[in-house]
Design a protein around this motif. Structure first.
Motif, PDB file in Angstrom:
ATOM      1  N   ASN A 156       0.084   1.884  13.370  1.00 50.03           N
ATOM      2  CA  ASN A 156      -0.485   2.618  12.253  1.00 50.03           C
ATOM      3  C   ASN A 156      -0.995   1.880  11.130  1.00 50.03           C
ATOM      4  OD1 ASN A 156       0.127   5.514  13.250  1.00 50.03           O
ATOM      5  ND2 ASN A 156       1.952   5.540  12.057  1.00 50.03           N
ATOM      6  N   THR A 157      -2.160   2.539  10.521  1.00 50.83           N
ATOM      7  CA  THR A 157      -2.414   1.454   9.537  1.00 50.83           C
ATOM      8  C   THR A 157      -1.921   1.652   8.140  1.00 50.83           C
ATOM      9  OG1 THR A 157      -4.254   3.050   9.374  1.00 50.83           O
ATOM     10  CG2 THR A 157      -4.982   1.117  10.740  1.00 50.83           C
ATOM     11  N   GLU A 158      -1.979   0.733   7.521  1.00 47.10           N
ATOM     12  CA  GLU A 158      -1.422   0.763   5.864  1.00 47.10           C
ATOM     13  C   GLU A 158      -2.385  -0.240   5.154  1.00 47.10           C
ATOM     14  OE1 GLU A 158       2.916   1.737   5.023  1.00 47.10           O
ATOM     15  OE2 GLU A 158       2.706  -0.572   4.690  1.00 47.10           O
ATOM     16  N   ASP A 159      -2.981   0.394   4.182  1.00 51.47           N
ATOM     17  CA  ASP A 159      -3.974  -0.407   3.447  1.00 51.47           C
ATOM     18  C   ASP A 159      -5.050  -1.422   4.255  1.00 51.47           C
ATOM     19  OD1 ASP A 159      -2.411  -0.283   1.066  1.00 51.47           O
ATOM     20  OD2 ASP A 159      -0.954  -1.736   1.500  1.00 51.47           O
ATOM     21  N   GLY A 160      -5.571  -0.381   5.318  1.00 50.89           N
ATOM     22  CA  GLY A 160      -6.869  -0.541   5.802  1.00 50.89           C
ATOM     23  C   GLY A 160      -6.450  -1.582   7.161  1.00 50.89           C
ATOM     24  N   ARG A 161      -5.045  -1.859   7.302  1.00 49.69           N
ATOM     25  CA  ARG A 161      -4.952  -2.543   8.642  1.00 49.69           C
ATOM     26  C   ARG A 161      -3.621  -2.169   9.243  1.00 49.69           C
ATOM     27  NH1 ARG A 161      -3.568  -7.371   4.743  1.00 49.69           N
ATOM     28  NH2 ARG A 161      -1.284  -7.448   4.827  1.00 49.69           N
ATOM     29  N   PRO A 162      -3.233  -2.513  10.565  1.00 48.18           N
ATOM     30  CA  PRO A 162      -2.266  -2.046  11.193  1.00 48.18           C
ATOM     31  C   PRO A 162      -0.776  -2.624  10.409  1.00 48.18           C
ATOM     32  CG  PRO A 162      -3.570  -2.970  12.697  1.00 48.18           C
ATOM     33  CD  PRO A 162      -4.174  -3.124  11.600  1.00 48.18           C
ATOM     34  N   ARG A 163       0.296  -1.788  10.417  1.00 49.09           N
ATOM     35  CA  ARG A 163       1.418  -2.508   9.588  1.00 49.09           C
ATOM     36  C   ARG A 163       1.952  -3.636  10.584  1.00 49.09           C
ATOM     37  NH1 ARG A 163       5.668   2.168   9.184  1.00 49.09           N
ATOM     38  NH2 ARG A 163       6.381   0.718   8.074  1.00 49.09           N
ATOM     39  N   ARG A 164       1.703  -3.830  11.595  1.00 46.83           N
ATOM     40  CA  ARG A 164       1.922  -5.129  12.304  1.00 46.83           C
ATOM     41  C   ARG A 164       1.106  -5.607  13.327  1.00 46.83           C
ATOM     42  NH1 ARG A 164       7.143  -6.853  14.243  1.00 46.83           N
ATOM     43  NH2 ARG A 164       6.931  -8.607  12.615  1.00 46.83           N
ATOM     44  N   SER A 165       0.761  -6.790  13.419  1.00 40.11           N
ATOM     45  CA  SER A 165      -0.347  -7.156  14.398  1.00 40.11           C
ATOM     46  C   SER A 165       0.242  -6.945  15.788  1.00 40.11           C
ATOM     47  CB  SER A 165      -0.638  -8.589  14.098  1.00 40.11           C
ATOM     48  OG  SER A 165       0.364  -9.531  14.471  1.00 40.11           O
ATOM     49  N   ALA A 166      -0.470  -6.911  16.773  1.00 41.50           N
ATOM     50  CA  ALA A 166      -0.087  -6.954  18.159  1.00 41.50           C
ATOM     51  C   ALA A 166       0.913  -7.985  18.486  1.00 41.50           C
ATOM     52  CB  ALA A 166      -1.369  -6.667  19.079  1.00 41.50           C
ATOM     53  N   ALA A 167       0.175  -9.146  17.994  1.00 41.19           N
ATOM     54  CA  ALA A 167       1.216 -10.513  18.253  1.00 41.19           C
ATOM     55  C   ALA A 167       2.759 -10.382  17.747  1.00 41.19           C
ATOM     56  CB  ALA A 167       0.397 -11.735  17.742  1.00 41.19           C
ATOM     57  N   GLU A 168       2.676  -9.991  16.462  1.00 43.68           N
ATOM     58  CA  GLU A 168       3.897  -9.731  15.832  1.00 43.68           C
ATOM     59  C   GLU A 168       4.910  -8.815  16.614  1.00 43.68           C
ATOM     60  OE1 GLU A 168       2.954 -10.274  11.041  1.00 43.68           O
ATOM     61  OE2 GLU A 168       2.354  -8.418  11.942  1.00 43.68           O
ATOM     62  N   SER A 169       4.245  -7.618  16.974  1.00 48.44           N
ATOM     63  CA  SER A 169       5.057  -6.438  17.690  1.00 48.44           C
ATOM     64  C   SER A 169       5.748  -6.981  18.851  1.00 48.44           C
ATOM     65  CB  SER A 169       4.206  -5.183  17.985  1.00 48.44           C
ATOM     66  OG  SER A 169       3.450  -4.811  16.901  1.00 48.44           O
ATOM     67  N   LEU A 170       4.460  -7.943  19.695  1.00 50.81           N
ATOM     68  CA  LEU A 170       5.220  -8.530  21.014  1.00 50.81           C
ATOM     69  C   LEU A 170       6.257  -9.390  20.684  1.00 50.81           C
ATOM     70  CD1 LEU A 170       4.236  -8.121  23.937  1.00 50.81           C
ATOM     71  CD2 LEU A 170       2.960 -10.120  23.745  1.00 50.81           C
ATOM     72  N   LYS A 171       6.228 -10.263  19.770  1.00 49.36           N
ATOM     73  CA  LYS A 171       7.076 -11.204  19.597  1.00 49.36           C
ATOM     74  C   LYS A 171       8.520 -10.486  19.161  1.00 49.36           C
ATOM     75  CE  LYS A 171       8.283 -15.076  16.132  1.00 49.36           C
ATOM     76  NZ  LYS A 171       8.068 -15.791  15.152  1.00 49.36           N
ATOM     77  N   THR A 172       8.231  -9.535  18.265  1.00 49.70           N
ATOM     78  CA  THR A 172       9.629  -8.769  18.074  1.00 49.70           C
ATOM     79  C   THR A 172      10.209  -8.145  19.283  1.00 49.70           C
ATOM     80  OG1 THR A 172       8.862  -8.558  15.577  1.00 49.70           O
ATOM     81  CG2 THR A 172      10.530  -7.157  16.320  1.00 49.70           C
TER      82      THR A 172
END
Length: 197
Positions: free
Chosen positions: A78-94
């Motif tokens: 989901n976007t917040e302030d015009g960008r995804p709340r977490r990048s795909a790389a961050e999501s994958l790492k988590t």
């Protein structure tokens, strides 16, 4: 058996007038299973990572089989302030952290994110779904992909459109529950087909 399901509002079953969500519906008729629904509205993968261990500690038992379910991604995309709340790389790492930490405590299963109608969000979810799936293959973690089947049927998206724009009603959650409950990985995980995963 105890099943602990961690995730977001889709795990919590927001929008379901019967307050069962997919988890409760997937376990109907399974009195031998104690389900702990630990879904929190608006949680991203980072939020789940921060809280899961303490919440699991209070519920895991050495006296019976336990399993951990992780299901997230929609709030990351989901976007917040015009960008995804977490990048795909961050999501994958988590996701990697959650699955490996979880597997050190109990068998783990991951359920992919449900679909969205908005094209940009839908594309980001498609990418996350594929990345999560590939990660689970590498980690040998069972993964249940619900994104495409729910998108194709139209019920989930139609109910979300008629509701708050994101969450379905009873029929959408029922369809997701049926997809999950029929999946061989879920059947093994919950002990229907032999020993729990």
């Amino acid at each position: 058996m105890r099943i602990l399901a961690f995730g977001d509002s889709f795990v919590a079953g927001v929008g379901d007038p019967d307050h069962q969500g997919w988890l409760g519906r997937a376990l109907v008729g399974r009195p031998e299973v104690t389900a702990y629904n630990l879904g929190v509205r608006r949680d991203t993968s980072a939020d789940v990572l921060r809280r899961w261990a303490a919440e699991a500690e209070a519920r895991l038992s050495p006296d019976e089989p336990c399993g951990l379910v992780f299901a997230f991604g929609r709030n990351d995309a989901n976007t917040e302030d015009g960008r995804p709340r977490r990048s795909a790389a961050e999501s994958l790492k988590t996701a990697h952290q959650l699955l490996t930490q979880g597997a050190a405590r109990a068998p783990v299963l991951m359920v992919g994110p449900p679909p969205a109608e908005e094209p940009g969000l839908a594309a980001r979810l498609e990418g996350l779904n594929e990345a999560f799936k590939a990660l689970c293959v590498r980690l040998r973690t069972p993964y249940i992909d619900v994104l495409r089947p729910l998108a194709v049927s139209g019920t989930w998206l139609a109910e979300a459109r008629a509701g708050d724009g994101a969450h379905p009603g009873a029929a959408g959650y029922q369809q997701m529950a049926e997809l999950i409950a029929a999946h061989p990985a879920w059947r093994r995980f919950t002990g229907l087909d032999g020993i729990p995963a």
